[in-house]
Design a protein around this motif. Structure first.
Motif, PDB file in Angstrom:
ATOM      1  N   VAL A   1      54.799  84.448  29.020  1.00  0.00           N
ATOM      2  CA  VAL A   1      54.687  83.379  30.015  1.00  0.00           C
ATOM      3  C   VAL A   1      54.395  82.043  29.335  1.00  0.00           C
ATOM      4  N   GLU A   2      53.497  82.048  28.355  1.00  0.00           N
ATOM      5  CA  GLU A   2      53.159  80.802  27.665  1.00  0.00           C
ATOM      6  C   GLU A   2      54.351  80.250  26.895  1.00  0.00           C
TER       7      GLU A   2
ATOM      8  N   VAL B   1      39.219 104.634  25.479  1.00  0.00           N
ATOM      9  CA  VAL B   1      39.299 103.640  24.401  1.00  0.00           C
ATOM     10  C   VAL B   1      40.753 103.375  24.022  1.00  0.00           C
ATOM     11  N   LYS B   2      41.536 104.437  23.904  1.00  0.00           N
ATOM     12  CA  LYS B   2      42.950 104.291  23.556  1.00  0.00           C
ATOM     13  C   LYS B   2      43.689 103.505  24.635  1.00  0.00           C
ATOM     14  N   GLN B   3      43.391 103.814  25.903  1.00  0.00           N
ATOM     15  CA  GLN B   3      44.035 103.117  27.008  1.00  0.00           C
ATOM     16  C   GLN B   3      43.649 101.644  27.028  1.00  0.00           C
ATOM     17  N   HIS B   4      42.378 101.361  26.753  1.00  0.00           N
ATOM     18  CA  HIS B   4      41.897  99.976  26.719  1.00  0.00           C
ATOM     19  C   HIS B   4      42.662  99.160  25.683  1.00  0.00           C
ATOM     20  N   GLU B   5      42.790  99.689  24.485  1.00  0.00           N
ATOM     21  CA  GLU B   5      43.474  98.963  23.416  1.00  0.00           C
ATOM     22  C   GLU B   5      44.949  98.770  23.735  1.00  0.00           C
ATOM     23  N   GLU B   6      45.575  99.786  24.313  1.00  0.00           N
ATOM     24  CA  GLU B   6      46.994  99.690  24.643  1.00  0.00           C
ATOM     25  C   GLU B   6      47.238  98.706  25.785  1.00  0.00           C
ATOM     26  N   GLN B   7      46.392  98.758  26.806  1.00  0.00           N
ATOM     27  CA  GLN B   7      46.538  97.837  27.934  1.00  0.00           C
ATOM     28  C   GLN B   7      46.327  96.396  27.491  1.00  0.00           C
ATOM     29  N   LYS B   8      45.347  96.196  26.632  1.00  0.00           N
ATOM     30  CA  LYS B   8      45.073  94.848  26.129  1.00  0.00           C
ATOM     31  C   LYS B   8      46.264  94.315  25.343  1.00  0.00           C
ATOM     32  N   ARG B   9      46.844  95.169  24.500  1.00  0.00           N
ATOM     33  CA  ARG B   9      47.994  94.751  23.691  1.00  0.00           C
ATOM     34  C   ARG B   9      49.182  94.386  24.578  1.00  0.00           C
ATOM     35  N   GLN B  10      49.468  95.217  25.567  1.00  0.00           N
ATOM     36  CA  GLN B  10      50.616  94.961  26.429  1.00  0.00           C
ATOM     37  C   GLN B  10      50.390  93.757  27.337  1.00  0.00           C
ATOM     38  N   ALA B  11      49.167  93.595  27.822  1.00  0.00           N
ATOM     39  CA  ALA B  11      48.867  92.433  28.663  1.00  0.00           C
ATOM     40  C   ALA B  11      49.010  91.142  27.871  1.00  0.00           C
ATOM     41  N   GLU B  12      48.579  91.165  26.623  1.00  0.00           N
ATOM     42  CA  GLU B  12      48.700  89.977  25.782  1.00  0.00           C
ATOM     43  C   GLU B  12      50.155  89.635  25.512  1.00  0.00           C
ATOM     44  N   SER B  13      51.024  90.649  25.476  1.00  0.00           N
ATOM     45  CA  SER B  13      52.448  90.377  25.289  1.00  0.00           C
ATOM     46  C   SER B  13      53.020  89.655  26.510  1.00  0.00           C
ATOM     47  N   VAL B  14      52.534  90.010  27.707  1.00  0.00           N
ATOM     48  CA  VAL B  14      52.971  89.325  28.930  1.00  0.00           C
ATOM     49  C   VAL B  14      52.456  87.887  28.937  1.00  0.00           C
ATOM     50  N   ILE B  15      51.194  87.706  28.543  1.00  0.00           N
ATOM     51  CA  ILE B  15      50.611  86.367  28.479  1.00  0.00           C
ATOM     52  C   ILE B  15      51.398  85.495  27.506  1.00  0.00           C
ATOM     53  N   ASN B  16      51.712  86.048  26.337  1.00  0.00           N
ATOM     54  CA  ASN B  16      52.472  85.290  25.336  1.00  0.00           C
ATOM     55  C   ASN B  16      53.856  84.926  25.854  1.00  0.00           C
TER      56      ASN B  16
ATOM     57  N   GLY C   1      56.681  73.183  30.553  1.00  0.00           N
ATOM     58  CA  GLY C   1      56.155  72.930  31.889  1.00  0.00           C
ATOM     59  C   GLY C   1      56.880  73.610  33.023  1.00  0.00           C
ATOM     60  N   SER C   2      57.818  74.509  32.739  1.00  0.00           N
ATOM     61  CA  SER C   2      58.507  75.181  33.839  1.00  0.00           C
ATOM     62  C   SER C   2      58.760  76.642  33.496  1.00  0.00           C
ATOM     63  N   LEU C   3      58.835  77.437  34.532  1.00  0.00           N
ATOM     64  CA  LEU C   3      59.103  78.870  34.391  1.00  0.00           C
ATOM     65  C   LEU C   3      60.023  79.267  35.526  1.00  0.00           C
ATOM     66  N   ASN C   4      61.151  79.898  35.193  1.00  0.00           N
ATOM     67  CA  ASN C   4      62.076  80.229  36.277  1.00  0.00           C
ATOM     68  C   ASN C   4      61.617  81.460  37.045  1.00  0.00           C
ATOM     69  N   ALA C   5      62.247  81.681  38.167  1.00  0.00           N
ATOM     70  CA  ALA C   5      61.834  82.754  39.070  1.00  0.00           C
ATOM     71  C   ALA C   5      61.926  84.119  38.417  1.00  0.00           C
TER      72      ALA C   5
ATOM     73  N   LEU D   1      49.094  81.461  34.886  1.00  0.00           N
ATOM     74  CA  LEU D   1      48.681  82.830  34.585  1.00  0.00           C
ATOM     75  C   LEU D   1      47.607  83.304  35.555  1.00  0.00           C
ATOM     76  N   ASN D   2      46.711  82.395  35.960  1.00  0.00           N
ATOM     77  CA  ASN D   2      45.733  82.743  36.997  1.00  0.00           C
ATOM     78  C   ASN D   2      46.454  83.154  38.276  1.00  0.00           C
ATOM     79  N   LEU D   3      47.488  82.388  38.624  1.00  0.00           N
ATOM     80  CA  LEU D   3      48.243  82.654  39.846  1.00  0.00           C
ATOM     81  C   LEU D   3      48.967  83.997  39.775  1.00  0.00           C
ATOM     82  N   ILE D   4      49.552  84.305  38.623  1.00  0.00           N
ATOM     83  CA  ILE D   4      50.239  85.584  38.446  1.00  0.00           C
ATOM     84  C   ILE D   4      49.254  86.741  38.614  1.00  0.00           C
ATOM     85  N   GLY D   5      48.062  86.604  38.012  1.00  0.00           N
ATOM     86  CA  GLY D   5      47.055  87.651  38.148  1.00  0.00           C
ATOM     87  C   GLY D   5      46.594  87.822  39.581  1.00  0.00           C
TER      88      GLY D   5
END
Length: 239
Positions: A93-94, A76-91, A100-104, A137-141
């Motif tokens: 990228v967005e 449970v602890k790992q789930h919450e931590e992974q979700k939090r960190q993944a959302e930071s990556v999503i944010n 409309g652009s993202l550098n390498a 984000l689909n492509l990154i995943g």
């Protein structure tokens, strides 16, 4: 046969564990709420240890301690931590692709962040392979699952269809410098996500994205061919 004949107490413990071991974490937690007997079974360390290893194959630190207990709590602890960190990556990228652009650097940094926080395939499927996210984000995943986790292609293809994103398409354009290995000039490739997984493009697109701006590639961009305006909408620009 009376209702009591179907109760947990009428089942051997081995059978009850076998039933519980076939469930995913949400269903296992729901089953634990049915009775005290099922709760005792569903919090068993062997079940949650197996779920954790299946979901996060790269995570094995806790397994070094043979006396480690409370695998459910760790899950449970790992789930919450992974979700939090993944959302930071999503944010990230967005935010970086608002125009409309993202550098390498940002594109490859997002993938390295997923590896650093040790996301498993299930995490990527739940958090990145979703239709409400942009195709970048689909492509990154997808890229992370193929190259970093080395998930079998048929599993990723199933996840794309399940997430209703298999038919999403990206267009990749790059400019090669002239040398003895490339013909040089502007080149482009439009490909569906499902075809990237199957290697229908001979691995060209992901190779270009991995290498980014090198002595052979002076500029790379990935575009959404179905953007609302008539102009091409850049999702990623690698320079």
């Amino acid at each position: 046969m009376s209702q009591s004949d179907y109760s947990y107490s009428s089942l051997p413990k081995e059978i009850s564990l076998k039933i519980a071991s076939s469930l995913e974490a949400p269903a296992l937690s729901s089953l634990a709420c049915c009775s005290r007997d099922w709760q005792e079974i569903c919090v068993s360390d062997c079940l949650w240890k197996s779920l954790l290893k299946e979901r996060w194959p790269l995570l094995c630190g806790a397994d070094k301690d043979p006396n480690f207990k409370d695998w459910r709590g760790f899950y449970v602890k790992q789930h919450e931590e992974q979700k939090r960190q993944a959302e930071s990556v999503i944010n990230l990228v967005e935010q970086r692709s608002l125009f409309g652009s993202l550098n390498a650097v940002d594109y490859l940094h997002a993938i390295s962040c997923l590896e650093r926080i040790q996301l498993g395939f299930r995490d990527v499927q739940m958090l990145l392979l979703k239709p409400e996210l942009n195709v970048l984000l689909n492509l990154i995943g997808l890229h992370y699952c193929l190259n970093n986790l080395q998930v079998p292609a048929f599993h990723i293809t199933e996840a794309l269809w399940s997430g209703k994103i298999a038919d999403r398409q990206v267009c990749v354009k790059w400019r090669s410098t002239y040398n003895f290995r490339t013909r040089g000039g502007d080149q482009s490739r439009c490909v569906y996500l499902k075809d990237l997984v199957k290697g229908e493009d001979d691995g060209e697109v992901l190779t270009v994205l991995e290498r980014g701006a090198t002595y052979e590639l002076s500029r790379v961009q990935v575009s959404d061919p179905f953007s609302g305006s008539g102009d091409e909408h850049e999702l990623i620009t690698i320079i």
